[in-house]
Scaffold this active site. Structure first.
Site, short mmCIF file in Angstrom:
data_model
loop_
_atom_site.label_atom_id
_atom_site.label_comp_id
_atom_site.label_asym_id
_atom_site.label_seq_id
_atom_site.Cartn_x
_atom_site.Cartn_y
_atom_site.Cartn_z
N ALA A 34 0.76 -1.28 -0.22
CA ALA A 34 0.02 -0.07 0.07
C ALA A 34 1.00 1.22 -0.21
CB ALA A 34 -1.01 0.04 1.26
N TYR B 170 10.95 3.06 -0.26
CA TYR B 170 10.65 1.54 -0.21
C TYR B 170 9.34 1.68 -1.39
CZ TYR B 170 7.64 -2.10 1.73
OH TYR B 170 6.82 -3.18 1.91
N LYS C 299 8.85 -0.30 -4.69
CA LYS C 299 7.46 -1.34 -4.93
C LYS C 299 6.82 -0.91 -6.39
CE LYS C 299 7.51 -4.12 -1.32
NZ LYS C 299 7.92 -5.54 -1.55
N ARG D 245 -4.89 5.80 6.23
CA ARG D 245 -4.81 4.90 4.98
C ARG D 245 -5.99 3.69 5.26
NH1 ARG D 245 1.08 2.29 3.78
NH2 ARG D 245 1.20 4.12 2.53
P1 NAD Z 1 10.18 -9.99 6.45
O1 NAD Z 1 11.14 -8.91 6.65
O2 NAD Z 1 9.75 -10.77 7.78
O3 NAD Z 1 10.39 -10.58 5.36
C1 NAD Z 1 11.34 -10.45 4.24
C2 NAD Z 1 12.49 -11.37 4.26
O4 NAD Z 1 13.25 -11.21 2.98
C3 NAD Z 1 13.34 -11.23 5.30
O5 NAD Z 1 13.27 -12.44 6.16
C4 NAD Z 1 14.52 -10.88 4.61
O6 NAD Z 1 15.75 -11.78 5.31
C5 NAD Z 1 14.52 -11.54 3.27
N1 NAD Z 1 15.78 -11.07 2.54
C6 NAD Z 1 15.70 -9.50 2.42
N2 NAD Z 1 16.96 -9.41 1.64
C7 NAD Z 1 17.08 -10.39 1.00
C8 NAD Z 1 18.09 -10.87 0.01
N3 NAD Z 1 18.99 -10.29 -0.67
N4 NAD Z 1 18.21 -12.25 -0.20
C9 NAD Z 1 17.16 -13.10 0.07
N5 NAD Z 1 16.11 -12.79 1.22
C10 NAD Z 1 16.19 -11.56 1.47
O7 NAD Z 1 8.80 -8.99 5.72
P2 NAD Z 1 7.39 -9.67 5.64
O8 NAD Z 1 6.36 -8.64 6.57
O9 NAD Z 1 7.33 -11.14 5.71
O10 NAD Z 1 7.14 -9.16 4.15
C11 NAD Z 1 7.06 -9.81 3.01
C12 NAD Z 1 6.86 -8.99 1.76
O11 NAD Z 1 5.63 -8.40 1.72
C13 NAD Z 1 7.91 -7.97 1.51
O12 NAD Z 1 8.37 -7.87 0.10
C14 NAD Z 1 7.30 -6.81 2.11
O13 NAD Z 1 7.84 -5.66 1.38
C15 NAD Z 1 5.93 -7.03 1.57
N6 NAD Z 1 4.81 -6.28 2.56
C16 NAD Z 1 4.68 -6.55 3.80
C17 NAD Z 1 3.79 -5.91 4.49
C18 NAD Z 1 3.62 -6.08 6.00
O14 NAD Z 1 2.93 -5.52 6.62
N7 NAD Z 1 4.31 -7.20 6.49
C19 NAD Z 1 3.22 -4.74 3.87
C20 NAD Z 1 3.30 -4.62 2.53
C21 NAD Z 1 4.23 -5.31 1.68
#
Ligand code: NAD
Length: 330
Positions: A119, A149, A153, A286
């Site tokens: 979002a 960020y 995205k 939001r």
């Molecule tokens: P998270 O940080 O727990 O998981 C992301 C994972 O990616 C981490 O474990 C991290 O170690 C891994 N990572 C980072 N760089 C890396 C690399 N170079 N190689 C391999 N792994 C790598 O976050 P999440 O909450 O599980 O989010 C997952 C996805 O969802 C992300 O792309 C995030 O942007 C998106 N997202 C999450 C939310 C939320 O509220 N959690 C909201 C919007 C979007």
């Protein structure tokens, strides 16, 4: 359901860990890849093929995608507002993961590719008031996303669109709105508001210091999606015919102060509140407009915030007590 080979990129993370678990329960063969050492993964499932690799590296992406029918791309260097407002360059470097993963999935002939957008791609001008008009998918343009960020995205979801149009690649994109639940970050600086508030309330309860600091004036409005809804939505969107990025979020709106009320109620205490007005607090308001997802899937995230927060609170409290113990009988 027939057995498939599935890659979860970012499988050591919060959402990725839950996704790996679900796919294993469904009988699929899962490869889970993350940059973190195993002892920092939120969940390690022994039945999966677990790999530690840096997916910013092109070769690592090709090795990860080799032999996979479906790819779920969740890897990103990210966190809550405290992290993304202070680490814009790091957030933008996740573009390397997305460029290389998209290329690898195309060249390895993966049948389906899911990308987790956010979002944070939405135009900031549409989020200036706490009195929100829920965000529709079209509100991402004209582009003025969250700096760092959000720009990354938006670029990466746009890249999926052009890989679909120009190369015929099967890509699906969801814009997650604030996901929360057990087995996620709850301390250390990358945690998001629901987990941070649970931790602060739990800390107050178990130390007897009945005060809490809230970032901003607490009047900011948000919606929060429980992890189970997120996992269902990811799968349904991936297997749908929805070609454009779509909201995946709850539309149950709350203020941050309202979220604190809920957590205090779960904990059975009332805290003295102070507001840190110069802390990162993100946009003023939001919410997710779920018209499109209801139209296209006949479903939208519906788990009540109170119910999801209770499960989240209980998990964080157990983690907190295992790490710090309790100093009071409160
Ligand atoms: P998270 O940080 O727990 O998981 C992301 C994972 O990616 C981490 O474990 C991290 O170690 C891994 N990572 C980072 N760089 C890396 C690399 N170079 N190689 C391999 N792994 C790598 O976050 P999440 O909450 O599980 O989010 C997952 C996805 O969802 C992300 O792309 C995030 O942007 C998106 N997202 C999450 C939310 C939320 O509220 N959690 C909201 C919007 C979007």
């Amino acid at each position: 359901m027939s057995q498939k080979t599935i890659l979860v990129a970012g499988g050591g993370g919060f959402i990725g860990g839950h996704l790996v678990k679900t796919f294993l329960e469904q009988g699929h063969r899962v490869r889970s890849v993350d940059i973190k050492p195993y002892d920092q993964w939120y969940q390690v499932h022994d039945e999966a093929e677990n790999v530690v690799a840096d997916l910013q590296e092109k070769d690592a992406c090709y090795a990860a995608c080799e032999g996979m029918q479906e790819v779920y791309q969740l890897a990103a260097d990210m966190g809550g507002m405290g992290f993304i407002e202070n680490n814009k360059a790091l957030c933008m470097l996740s573009v390397l993961i997305n460029v290389h993963m998209t290329l690898a999935a195309r060249d390895c002939g993966c049948e389906k590719y899911f990308y987790s957008s956010s979002a944070c791609v939405y135009n900031a001008d549409k989020q200036v008031s706490e009195d929100v008009i829920p965000l529709k998918e079209e509100d991402a343009y004209p582009a003025m996303p969250e700096d760092g960020y959000g720009w990354e995205k938006l670029f990466s979801e746009r890249m999926c669109r052009h890989f679909r149009e120009d190369f015929g690649m099967y890509c699906r994109v969801a814009r997650f709105h604030n996901v929360y639940g057990p087995e996620g970050t709850w301390e250390g600086g990358r945690e998001k508001a629901p987990a941070a508030i649970c931790r602060k309330v739990i800390h107050a309860k178990h130390t007897g210091d009945h005060s809490i600091e809230i970032w901003g004036d607490g009047k900011q409005t948000r919606s929060f999606m429980y992890i189970d809804d997120c996992i269902k939505g990811i799968q349904d969107i991936t297997h749908s015919d929805i070609l454009e990025p779509i909201n995946l979020g709850s539309d149950e709106l709350t203020t941050i102060n309202g979220l604190v009320d809920i957590v205090e109620d779960i904990a059975g205490i009332k805290l003295e509140r102070t507001h840190k007005l110069d802390a990162p607090k993100g946009v003023n308001g939001r919410n997710s407009d779920n018209t499109m997802i209801m139209d296209r899937l006949g479903w939208a995230p519906g788990i009540k915030l109170r119910d999801g927060m209770k499960k989240t609170y209980d998990w964080i409290e157990a983690e907190y007590l295992a790490k710090y113990g309790s100093k009071t009988n409160a």
